[in-house]
Design a protein around this motif. Structure first.
Motif, PDB file in Angstrom:
ATOM      1  N   ALA B  70       0.698  -1.323   0.017  1.00  0.00           N
ATOM      2  CA  ALA B  70       0.099   0.024   0.029  1.00  0.00           C
ATOM      3  C   ALA B  70       0.698   1.247   0.166  1.00  0.00           C
ATOM      4  CB  ALA B  70      -0.761   0.115   1.161  1.00  0.00           C
ATOM      5  N   VAL B  71       2.160   1.250   0.562  1.00  0.00           N
ATOM      6  CA  VAL B  71       2.767   2.524   0.417  1.00  0.00           C
ATOM      7  C   VAL B  71       4.154   2.137  -0.494  1.00  0.00           C
ATOM      8  CG1 VAL B  71       2.228   2.946   2.897  1.00  0.00           C
ATOM      9  CG2 VAL B  71       4.246   1.504   2.491  1.00  0.00           C
ATOM     10  N   GLN B  72       3.951   1.344  -1.638  1.00  0.00           N
ATOM     11  CA  GLN B  72       4.880   1.283  -2.730  1.00  0.00           C
ATOM     12  C   GLN B  72       6.186   0.960  -2.260  1.00  0.00           C
ATOM     13  OE1 GLN B  72       2.725   4.367  -3.124  1.00  0.00           O
ATOM     14  NE2 GLN B  72       1.266   2.901  -4.104  1.00  0.00           N
ATOM     15  N   ILE B  73       6.119   0.118  -1.137  1.00  0.00           N
ATOM     16  CA  ILE B  73       7.639  -0.708  -1.009  1.00  0.00           C
ATOM     17  C   ILE B  73       7.626  -2.039  -1.393  1.00  0.00           C
ATOM     18  CG2 ILE B  73       9.211  -1.423   1.067  1.00  0.00           C
ATOM     19  CD1 ILE B  73       8.203   1.042   2.489  1.00  0.00           C
ATOM     20  N   GLU B  74       8.245  -2.430  -2.398  1.00  0.00           N
ATOM     21  CA  GLU B  74       8.009  -3.685  -2.937  1.00  0.00           C
ATOM     22  C   GLU B  74       9.551  -4.477  -2.922  1.00  0.00           C
ATOM     23  OE1 GLU B  74       6.798  -2.639  -7.026  1.00  0.00           O
ATOM     24  OE2 GLU B  74       4.969  -2.143  -6.038  1.00  0.00           O
ATOM     25  N   GLU B  75      10.677  -3.779  -2.609  1.00  0.00           N
ATOM     26  CA  GLU B  75      11.638  -4.772  -2.236  1.00  0.00           C
ATOM     27  C   GLU B  75      12.033  -4.799  -0.689  1.00  0.00           C
ATOM     28  OE1 GLU B  75      15.283  -4.000  -4.862  1.00  0.00           O
ATOM     29  OE2 GLU B  75      14.079  -3.385  -6.252  1.00  0.00           O
ATOM     30  N   TYR B  76      11.813  -6.164  -0.412  1.00  0.00           N
ATOM     31  CA  TYR B  76      12.179  -6.758   0.833  1.00  0.00           C
ATOM     32  C   TYR B  76      12.113  -8.275   1.179  1.00  0.00           C
ATOM     33  CZ  TYR B  76       7.106  -7.441   1.396  1.00  0.00           C
ATOM     34  OH  TYR B  76       5.989  -7.990   0.955  1.00  0.00           O
ATOM     35  N   THR B  77      12.921  -8.380   2.192  1.00  0.00           N
ATOM     36  CA  THR B  77      12.852  -9.899   2.203  1.00  0.00           C
ATOM     37  C   THR B  77      12.037 -10.179   3.399  1.00  0.00           C
ATOM     38  OG1 THR B  77      15.170  -9.672   3.730  1.00  0.00           O
ATOM     39  CG2 THR B  77      15.432 -10.174   1.069  1.00  0.00           C
ATOM     40  N   GLU B  78      11.565 -11.225   3.816  1.00  0.00           N
ATOM     41  CA  GLU B  78      11.080 -11.527   4.926  1.00  0.00           C
ATOM     42  C   GLU B  78      11.147 -12.889   5.486  1.00  0.00           C
ATOM     43  OE1 GLU B  78       6.654 -11.542   4.358  1.00  0.00           O
ATOM     44  OE2 GLU B  78       6.882 -12.156   2.352  1.00  0.00           O
ATOM     45  N   VAL B  79      11.056 -13.207   6.695  1.00  0.00           N
ATOM     46  CA  VAL B  79      11.389 -14.526   7.522  1.00  0.00           C
ATOM     47  C   VAL B  79      10.124 -14.621   8.445  1.00  0.00           C
ATOM     48  CG1 VAL B  79      12.552 -15.459   9.216  1.00  0.00           C
ATOM     49  CG2 VAL B  79      14.033 -14.115   7.685  1.00  0.00           C
ATOM     50  N   ILE B  80       9.395 -15.805   7.945  1.00  0.00           N
ATOM     51  CA  ILE B  80       7.940 -15.917   8.803  1.00  0.00           C
ATOM     52  C   ILE B  80       8.219 -17.130   9.827  1.00  0.00           C
ATOM     53  CG2 ILE B  80       5.617 -16.470   8.177  1.00  0.00           C
ATOM     54  CD1 ILE B  80       6.229 -15.509   5.281  1.00  0.00           C
ATOM     55  N   GLU B  81       8.223 -16.474  10.924  1.00  0.00           N
ATOM     56  CA  GLU B  81       8.135 -17.533  12.049  1.00  0.00           C
ATOM     57  C   GLU B  81       6.886 -18.195  12.357  1.00  0.00           C
ATOM     58  OE1 GLU B  81      11.276 -15.248  14.777  1.00  0.00           O
ATOM     59  OE2 GLU B  81       9.263 -14.568  15.205  1.00  0.00           O
ATOM     60  N   ALA B  82       6.829 -19.556  12.373  1.00  0.00           N
ATOM     61  CA  ALA B  82       5.911 -20.440  12.695  1.00  0.00           C
ATOM     62  C   ALA B  82       5.176 -20.419  13.957  1.00  0.00           C
ATOM     63  CB  ALA B  82       6.354 -22.140  12.654  1.00  0.00           C
ATOM     64  N   LEU B  83       5.904 -19.707  15.007  1.00  0.00           N
ATOM     65  CA  LEU B  83       5.438 -19.175  16.330  1.00  0.00           C
ATOM     66  C   LEU B  83       6.314 -18.298  16.900  1.00  0.00           C
ATOM     67  CD1 LEU B  83       7.016 -21.680  18.337  1.00  0.00           C
ATOM     68  CD2 LEU B  83       5.585 -23.020  16.879  1.00  0.00           C
ATOM     69  N   PRO B  84       6.010 -17.573  17.834  1.00  0.00           N
ATOM     70  CA  PRO B  84       6.698 -16.653  18.537  1.00  0.00           C
ATOM     71  C   PRO B  84       7.938 -17.197  19.572  1.00  0.00           C
ATOM     72  CG  PRO B  84       4.622 -16.445  19.312  1.00  0.00           C
ATOM     73  CD  PRO B  84       4.779 -17.621  18.438  1.00  0.00           C
ATOM     74  N   ARG B  85       9.062 -16.512  19.065  1.00  0.00           N
ATOM     75  CA  ARG B  85      10.236 -17.107  19.938  1.00  0.00           C
ATOM     76  C   ARG B  85      11.169 -15.917  20.549  1.00  0.00           C
ATOM     77  NH1 ARG B  85       7.938 -20.568  21.836  1.00  0.00           N
ATOM     78  NH2 ARG B  85       8.372 -22.743  21.882  1.00  0.00           N
ATOM     79  N   ASN B  86      10.348 -14.891  20.519  1.00  0.00           N
ATOM     80  CA  ASN B  86      11.145 -13.585  21.368  1.00  0.00           C
ATOM     81  C   ASN B  86      12.122 -12.941  20.293  1.00  0.00           C
ATOM     82  OD1 ASN B  86      11.613 -11.493  23.205  1.00  0.00           O
ATOM     83  ND2 ASN B  86      10.869 -13.080  24.818  1.00  0.00           N
ATOM     84  N   THR B  87      12.791 -11.899  20.771  1.00  0.00           N
ATOM     85  CA  THR B  87      13.748 -11.158  20.164  1.00  0.00           C
ATOM     86  C   THR B  87      15.096 -11.725  19.745  1.00  0.00           C
ATOM     87  OG1 THR B  87      13.964  -9.865  21.980  1.00  0.00           O
ATOM     88  CG2 THR B  87      12.367  -8.926  20.413  1.00  0.00           C
ATOM     89  N   ALA B  88      15.813 -12.454  20.595  1.00  0.00           N
ATOM     90  CA  ALA B  88      17.136 -12.956  20.358  1.00  0.00           C
ATOM     91  C   ALA B  88      16.952 -13.837  19.283  1.00  0.00           C
ATOM     92  CB  ALA B  88      17.369 -13.764  21.770  1.00  0.00           C
ATOM     93  N   ALA B  89      15.903 -14.863  19.192  1.00  0.00           N
ATOM     94  CA  ALA B  89      15.839 -15.666  18.099  1.00  0.00           C
ATOM     95  C   ALA B  89      15.467 -15.069  16.857  1.00  0.00           C
ATOM     96  CB  ALA B  89      14.874 -16.650  18.122  1.00  0.00           C
ATOM     97  N   SER B  90      14.511 -14.012  16.827  1.00  0.00           N
ATOM     98  CA  SER B  90      14.240 -13.266  15.618  1.00  0.00           C
ATOM     99  C   SER B  90      15.280 -12.525  14.953  1.00  0.00           C
ATOM    100  CB  SER B  90      13.073 -12.145  15.874  1.00  0.00           C
ATOM    101  OG  SER B  90      11.989 -12.779  16.412  1.00  0.00           O
ATOM    102  N   ILE B  91      15.960 -11.702  15.728  1.00  0.00           N
ATOM    103  CA  ILE B  91      17.314 -11.111  15.241  1.00  0.00           C
ATOM    104  C   ILE B  91      18.548 -12.074  14.840  1.00  0.00           C
ATOM    105  CG2 ILE B  91      19.201  -9.384  16.029  1.00  0.00           C
ATOM    106  CD1 ILE B  91      17.304  -8.463  18.115  1.00  0.00           C
TER     107      ILE B  91
END
Lengths: 334, 334
Positions: B70-91
């Motif tokens: 919706a804000v015309q940002i088209e280039e990005y990568t994504e990591v999709i977590e199956a369940l939340p494991r807090n920020t240490a793991a996400s980073i």
């Protein structure tokens, strides 16, 4: 000699906004297990009278008709006022329409009453006194020094000594202490002829103008021009405060004029099984899940287009909001 | 040597219920002139970084995609977590996905930041320090002894001495008085390789399990079974409280974590032209006319199926309501 229940249905109930609107005054809101106060009034008084006469207005007579039809009350007469001219005139219309010897049992349409036996007994006594030539009022034995009601002072024979306007809190305490003061319930019982005689005597202008309007009634509709000419004053001011032929019946049945959200809540609290009434806070008019945090005695009212939030003890202020919105956002009152 | 803005978007924002729901965490609510916090975050950091990497969850990655589109940002990568494991793991996932020398600029997706120039400058300084081999945090200069934030103690060289958990009010006053304590903003900047080195050193179990999960990533989706094995701890606990290579950048730009309705209201008050924010009471989420009588500092929140009413200073209690509803009426959280 018929007993006629005169149902006064002119009020707008601004103190129950946003639930009550111009298009649906409080007596027509199905708040009470699907029934409206207007229906409850007609059903309560039907067995105690020979006829029903509804004094309503052009704005709400269709609501009255729908309400009565829904509870299978089909025989009644109606007088439809082109504009509101207060209770002295409304009762005069009922009196002019009746036979002189008929007994008018006058009731507001927006009160809650419980306790059938005590009520039936009080009405029977009132009818007897009315036949004997008294203007009869009904007075509730005060439960507390309420400042939201007028008071009736009476002697040992239940003859009325004076009517008092809504008092301050100290005055109200004094009334309750003295013991011979009752809350003015706004219900009356008298012969049609006696009411008209007393009205003519103490408020001749109302009598004359109401008679003139009544002479032009057309299929139940009173004409606007003639109604405009009627002084707008209450039956208390016009007759009750002057006449010396008044008896009061102190009553013990449960009575609530639902004149505010506070009064509505009190009613709910007393009524068994009303889960809402016993809560710390009250949510009205909503089907949503309502969470209050860290609050007590708060009233929340939700409608399609408006929300009201206030402490219970501020209920009387709703009238001021209503008056302000009349100028600022009249569409919210419709 | 790219600068990657790692947007963490796993939070559910239970303290903004009923506005925030499991199906629409607070970062995806279009509260701010139609924009969401998530969009504002991406738009703010886009010009300051070479790439965007969104670390989200199976529950909200579609909301992220819609928002960015919706804000015309088209280039990005994504990591999709199956369940939340807090920020240490996400980073850690972002770090594993990057080149070792890349600079990760890690930002929560649900914060409000104003003051572009000061922000740009702070981020530039952070990137410089990160290149020099520091783990960089951002600390807000305290405006008052807030008990809702953790604090960062630092020395004259902005080297971090300790991280403090949310203090009591007396402790908070002491921190503010001392002058070398900052609010922990939850933003970080460091080389991917340094973060992974420190994580391995101080929280080896997280490092190993996150690496294992990352080895099974499939088109951006991390597998549930491997994610289950990851200890759920924050980056503060896992790394920041142990490492001796930490600098903090004290910042002066306006920052608000919108962690409560109180924080949201504060933001509205500061923002020019937000009529609501300056009112005595705050109504959110409703298109209805809202009247408060005799009340001050009350927050009213309305949604399709739920209403919340509370004094401003009870905002932290919303989390408890959320937890209670999780057991009693989970459908209200969906």
């Amino acid at each position: 000699m018929a007993v006629i229940n005169v149902i006064l249905s002119g009020g707008v109930g601004s103190r129950l906004w946003p639930l009550s609107r111009k298009s649906r005054p409080k007596q027509y809101i199905p708040l009470f297990e699907g029934q409206t106060l207007f229906q409850m009034c007609a059903l309560r008084n039907g067995p105690l009278s020979d006829q029903i006469s509804v004094i309503g207005s052009v704005d709400n007579y269709k609501l009255s008709q729908q309400d009565l039809q829904a509870v299978q009350i089909e025989e009644y007469t109606e007088v439809i006022e082109a504009l509101p001219r207060n209770t002295a005139a409304s009762i005069a219309f009922a009196a002019f329409a009746a036979d002189p010897e008929d007994i008018l049992f006058v009731t507001p349409s927006d009160h809650i009453i419980s306790g059938t036996e005590a009520y039936t007994e009080a009405v029977a006594r009132a009818v007897t006194l009315a036949r004997e030539g008294w203007l009869v009022t009904f007075g509730a034995i005060p439960e507390h020094p309420e400042t939201g009601y007028g008071y009736i002072e009476h002697d040992d024979q239940h003859t009325v000594l004076s009517f008092k306007e809504k008092p301050g809190i100290d005055q109200a305490k004094e009334y309750v202490r003295k013991g011979n003061y009752l809350w003015n319930s706004g219900m009356f019982c008298f012969k049609a002829s006696l009411y008209l005689d007393e009205l003519k005597k103490y408020a001749g202008a109302v009598y004359d103008a109401a008679k003139e309007a009544m002479s032009k009634i057309d299929q139940g509709f009173l004409p606007e021009r003639e109604m405009m000419a009627i002084p707008s004053i209450s039956v208390d001011y016009a007759v009750m405060e002057h006449s010396d032929k008044i008896k009061v019946i102190p009553f013990t049945f449960e009575w609530n004029d639902l004149g505010s959200f506070d009064a509505l809540w009190s009613y709910m609290e007393k009524k068994d099984g009303t889960r809402q009434g016993k809560a710390e806070n009250l949510a009205l008019g909503t089907k949503k899940h309502v969470e209050f945090i860290g609050l007590k005695d708060i009233i929340y009212v939700e409608t399609e287009d408006a929300v009201l939030i206030m402490p219970r003890n501020q209920s009387q202020e709703v009238k001021k909001v209503y008056e302000r919105l009349e100028k600022e956002k009249p569409e919210l009152l419709k």
